[in-house]
Design a protein around this motif. Structure first.
Motif, PDB file in Angstrom:
ATOM      1  N   PRO A 128      71.157  66.953  32.103  1.00 56.55           N
ATOM      2  CA  PRO A 128      70.840  65.967  32.479  1.00 56.55           C
ATOM      3  C   PRO A 128      70.869  65.521  31.283  1.00 56.55           C
ATOM      4  CG  PRO A 128      68.919  67.787  32.540  1.00 56.55           C
ATOM      5  CD  PRO A 128      70.308  68.262  32.402  1.00 56.55           C
ATOM      6  N   LEU A 129      71.064  64.319  31.051  1.00 55.54           N
ATOM      7  CA  LEU A 129      71.433  63.413  30.361  1.00 55.54           C
ATOM      8  C   LEU A 129      71.088  62.574  30.136  1.00 55.54           C
ATOM      9  CD1 LEU A 129      75.516  62.376  30.966  1.00 55.54           C
ATOM     10  CD2 LEU A 129      74.239  64.520  29.205  1.00 55.54           C
ATOM     11  N   ARG A 130      70.297  61.344  30.447  1.00 52.19           N
ATOM     12  CA  ARG A 130      69.324  60.742  30.869  1.00 52.19           C
ATOM     13  C   ARG A 130      67.967  60.193  31.583  1.00 52.19           C
ATOM     14  NH1 ARG A 130      73.956  58.550  31.869  1.00 52.19           N
ATOM     15  NH2 ARG A 130      74.747  57.331  33.676  1.00 52.19           N
ATOM     16  N   ILE A 131      67.089  59.589  31.204  1.00 54.72           N
ATOM     17  CA  ILE A 131      66.710  59.582  32.704  1.00 54.72           C
ATOM     18  C   ILE A 131      66.841  57.351  33.681  1.00 54.72           C
ATOM     19  CG2 ILE A 131      64.160  59.341  33.464  1.00 54.72           C
ATOM     20  CD1 ILE A 131      64.880  61.789  32.851  1.00 54.72           C
ATOM     21  N   ASP A 132      67.039  57.549  34.743  1.00 52.89           N
ATOM     22  CA  ASP A 132      67.467  56.019  34.928  1.00 52.89           C
ATOM     23  C   ASP A 132      66.254  55.534  35.238  1.00 52.89           C
ATOM     24  OD1 ASP A 132      70.042  57.247  34.472  1.00 52.89           O
ATOM     25  OD2 ASP A 132      70.547  57.835  36.925  1.00 52.89           O
ATOM     26  N   ASN A 133      64.979  55.720  35.292  1.00 53.13           N
ATOM     27  CA  ASN A 133      63.580  55.018  35.868  1.00 53.13           C
ATOM     28  C   ASN A 133      62.972  55.424  35.216  1.00 53.13           C
ATOM     29  OD1 ASN A 133      63.125  57.820  36.674  1.00 53.13           O
ATOM     30  ND2 ASN A 133      61.786  56.943  38.515  1.00 53.13           N
ATOM     31  N   LEU A 134      63.236  55.190  33.130  1.00 52.18           N
ATOM     32  CA  LEU A 134      62.092  55.641  32.889  1.00 52.18           C
ATOM     33  C   LEU A 134      61.078  54.683  32.830  1.00 52.18           C
ATOM     34  CD1 LEU A 134      61.538  57.361  30.235  1.00 52.18           C
ATOM     35  CD2 LEU A 134      62.905  55.574  29.018  1.00 52.18           C
ATOM     36  N   ASP A 135      61.365  53.865  32.887  1.00 53.89           N
ATOM     37  CA  ASP A 135      59.777  52.584  32.544  1.00 53.89           C
ATOM     38  C   ASP A 135      58.698  53.108  34.169  1.00 53.89           C
ATOM     39  OD1 ASP A 135      60.953  51.165  30.308  1.00 53.89           O
ATOM     40  OD2 ASP A 135      61.590  49.195  31.516  1.00 53.89           O
ATOM     41  N   GLU A 136      59.601  53.321  35.422  1.00 49.56           N
ATOM     42  CA  GLU A 136      58.444  53.688  36.507  1.00 49.56           C
ATOM     43  C   GLU A 136      58.291  55.203  36.062  1.00 49.56           C
ATOM     44  OE1 GLU A 136      59.387  54.344  40.583  1.00 49.56           O
ATOM     45  OE2 GLU A 136      61.271  53.859  39.411  1.00 49.56           O
ATOM     46  N   ALA A 137      58.902  55.936  35.642  1.00 51.45           N
ATOM     47  CA  ALA A 137      58.436  56.935  35.872  1.00 51.45           C
ATOM     48  C   ALA A 137      57.042  57.247  34.678  1.00 51.45           C
ATOM     49  CB  ALA A 137      59.119  58.100  34.689  1.00 51.45           C
ATOM     50  N   ARG A 138      57.205  56.596  33.797  1.00 51.74           N
ATOM     51  CA  ARG A 138      56.332  56.075  32.697  1.00 51.74           C
ATOM     52  C   ARG A 138      54.789  55.756  32.891  1.00 51.74           C
ATOM     53  NH1 ARG A 138      60.146  53.379  27.460  1.00 51.74           N
ATOM     54  NH2 ARG A 138      60.237  55.415  26.559  1.00 51.74           N
ATOM     55  N   ALA A 139      54.881  54.679  33.841  1.00 52.91           N
ATOM     56  CA  ALA A 139      54.051  53.815  34.797  1.00 52.91           C
ATOM     57  C   ALA A 139      52.718  54.977  35.043  1.00 52.91           C
ATOM     58  CB  ALA A 139      54.521  53.003  35.056  1.00 52.91           C
ATOM     59  N   ALA A 140      53.735  55.733  35.856  1.00 49.22           N
ATOM     60  CA  ALA A 140      53.042  56.710  37.096  1.00 49.22           C
ATOM     61  C   ALA A 140      52.539  57.596  36.437  1.00 49.22           C
ATOM     62  CB  ALA A 140      55.038  57.383  37.834  1.00 49.22           C
ATOM     63  N   MET A 141      52.549  57.803  34.928  1.00 48.99           N
ATOM     64  CA  MET A 141      52.250  58.872  34.296  1.00 48.99           C
ATOM     65  C   MET A 141      51.526  58.724  33.929  1.00 48.99           C
ATOM     66  SD  MET A 141      55.609  61.224  32.412  1.00 48.99           S
ATOM     67  CE  MET A 141      57.001  62.096  33.205  1.00 48.99           C
ATOM     68  N   ARG A 142      51.170  57.413  32.957  1.00 41.95           N
ATOM     69  CA  ARG A 142      49.891  56.778  32.444  1.00 41.95           C
ATOM     70  C   ARG A 142      49.322  56.860  33.708  1.00 41.95           C
ATOM     71  NH1 ARG A 142      54.503  53.566  30.163  1.00 41.95           N
ATOM     72  NH2 ARG A 142      54.695  53.588  27.214  1.00 41.95           N
ATOM     73  N   SER A 143      49.101  56.412  34.277  1.00 43.74           N
ATOM     74  CA  SER A 143      48.692  55.821  35.562  1.00 43.74           C
ATOM     75  C   SER A 143      47.959  57.494  35.933  1.00 43.74           C
ATOM     76  CB  SER A 143      49.042  55.366  36.818  1.00 43.74           C
ATOM     77  OG  SER A 143      48.066  55.092  38.038  1.00 43.74           O
ATOM     78  N   SER A 144      48.374  58.543  36.063  1.00 40.54           N
ATOM     79  CA  SER A 144      47.798  59.832  37.045  1.00 40.54           C
ATOM     80  C   SER A 144      46.907  60.415  34.801  1.00 40.54           C
ATOM     81  CB  SER A 144      49.025  60.943  36.769  1.00 40.54           C
ATOM     82  OG  SER A 144      49.739  60.566  37.838  1.00 40.54           O
TER      83      SER A 144
END
Length: 327
Positions: A128-144
Motif C-alpha cells: 500500500p502506497l496511499r489511502i485514496d479515501n482518507l477524509d472519509e475513513a478518518r470521519a468514519a473512525m472518529r464517529s466510531s
C-alpha cells in the motif's frame, strides 16, 4: 545382422531414455525458474479473506500477562493500474482477550476500525502506497471513537491514552496512513514480486523501534528464498536482529541516563560496569508461504529479553496471517 539390429535398437532406446531425462530436467528447471519469478497479479474483482492472530506474553518476576488478538478483514481488488492496483479493505471482525493491562485499549482500538472501508492504491507487489479515501475513513473512525469513549468515563488515564491513540490514527497523512490502516498488506507484500531464485538472499539494515523506548536501534535483516518447487510454491525466511554496534551505543546511553537519574557518578568505569550487568536482546523470525505469486501465509515470532537494575523482562509475540480466496 540380427545382432547388429539388436545393438542399434538397444543403443537407440538408451539414447531415447537419456533424451527423455534431459527434457524432464530442462522442463523442471524452467518450471522452477518460473516458480521463482511468479508475479503478484490477483484478478480484478477477486475477494480475499485475511485472518490475523497475534499472541503476546510478557513475563516479569511478579508474574505473566497474555493477550490474544484476532482480526478478520476482506480485501477486494477493485482495479489494475499501470503501476499496481486499487483495492478496498474492510475489517469485518475482531476479538481481543487476555489479562494484559492494555487489553481494554486494544479492544477499543480494534472497534474503531470495524466496518470502515479503506480504499488504497498499491504498487505492483501489493504494497500500500496511499489511502485514496482518507477524509472519509478518518470521519468514519472518529464517529466510531465517539461511540466508545463512554467506557473510559471513570478511568481518566485510560481515556487520555485512548484519545492519544485516536489522534495518531486520524491525523496521519495519506502516505503514512497506508502503513497504519492496512499494515497487513505491507507485510504480505514483502514476499511478492521479489524476482529471487532459490538460495538467494538479501541483507538490509534499517531503523527499528526500541522496545525499551529512547533512541531508535538499527536492525539487520536477512531475507532468503529458502524453498521453491515446480508447482510455484515458494517459502521465504526473514531473520531480524539488532546491530551489535547500535545495541552497544544504546546500552551505554541507557546506563548513563540511569546513573544520572539515580544521582550516581557518571564515570566511564561506572557506565561500563552497569552495561556489563545488563542483558538486552531482540530477535525476530518470519516465514512467508507464497503460491502463484501471492503470499498465502505469514508466521512470525519475536522475542525481547531485558535483565538488569532488578528487572527481568521477557516479551514474546507470535503472529500469523492467513490469506484465502472468498467463495
Amino acid at each position: 545382422m540380427v545382432a547388429g539390429d539388436r545393438t542399434v535398437n538397444v543403443a537407440g532406446s538408451a539414447l531415447a531414455r537419456v533424451a527423455t531425462i534431459i527434457l524432464a530436467l530442462v522442463t523442471l528447471g524452467t518450471a522452477w525458474a518460473n516458480a521463482a519469478g511468479a508475479i503478484y497479479d490477483p484478478p480484478v474483482g477477486s475477494r480475499w479473506i485475511i485472518e490475523t492472530e497475534t499472541r503476546g506474553e510478557e513475563t516479569r518476576p511478579e508474574g505473566s500477562t497474555t493477550s490474544l488478538v484476532r482480526t478478520r478483514a476482506e480485501l477486494i481488488v477493485e482495479q489494475k493500474t499501470p503501476d499496481g492496483f486499487r483495492i478496498s479493505w474492510v475489517q469485518r471482525g475482531a476479538t481481543v482477550e487476555g489479562n494484559a493491562r492494555d487489553v481494554p485499549l486494544r479492544r477499543a482500538y480494534a472497534g474503531v476500525l470495524e466496518n470502515v472501508v479503506i480504499r488504497a492504491s498499491t504498487d505492483s507487489a501489493g504494497k500500500p502506497l496511499r489511502i485514496d479515501n482518507l477524509d472519509e475513513a478518518r470521519a468514519a473512525m472518529r464517529s466510531s471513537a465517539d461511540g466508545l469513549v463512554a467506557q473510559f468515563a471513570e478511568r481518566p488515564a485510560a481515556r487520555a491514552l485512548f484519545d492519544q491513540l485516536m489522534s495518531e490514527l486520524t491525523e496521519v497523512d495519506a502516505g503514512s496512513a497506508a502503513s497504519v490502516y492496512v499494515d497487513g498488506l505491507a507485510t504480505l507484500a514483502v514476499a511478492q514480486n521479489t524476482g529471487m531464485k532459490r538460495g538467494e538472499f538479501r541483507s538490509t539494515s534499517k531503523p527499528a523501534e526500541n522496545p525499551l523506548g529512547g533512541d531508535a536501534l538499527i536492525s539487520n535483516e536477512r531475507f532468503e528464498l529458502a524453498e521453491a518447487d515446480a508447482a510455484g510454491r515458494l517459502t521465504f525466511v526473514n531473520v531480524t536482529s539488532i546491530d551489535a554496534a547500535s545495541m552497544s551505543d544504546f546500552m551505554h546511553s541507557f546506563a548513563k541516563g540511569l546513573l544520572a537519574a539515580s544521582g550516581d557518578s557518571v564515570t566511564p568505569a561506572r557506565v561500563e560496569l552497569l552495561v556489563k550487568s545488563m542483558v538486552f536482546s531482540f530477535d525476530k523470525r518470519a516465514e512467508f508461504e507464497v503460491e502463484d505469486g501471492m503470499t498465502r501465509k505469514v508466521s512470525e515470532k519475536s522475542t525481547t529479553v531485558f535483565r538488569g537494575m532488578e528487572q527481568n523482562l521477557i516479551q514474546t509475540e507470535a503472529r500469523t496471517i492467513a490469506v484465502t480466496r472468498a467463495p
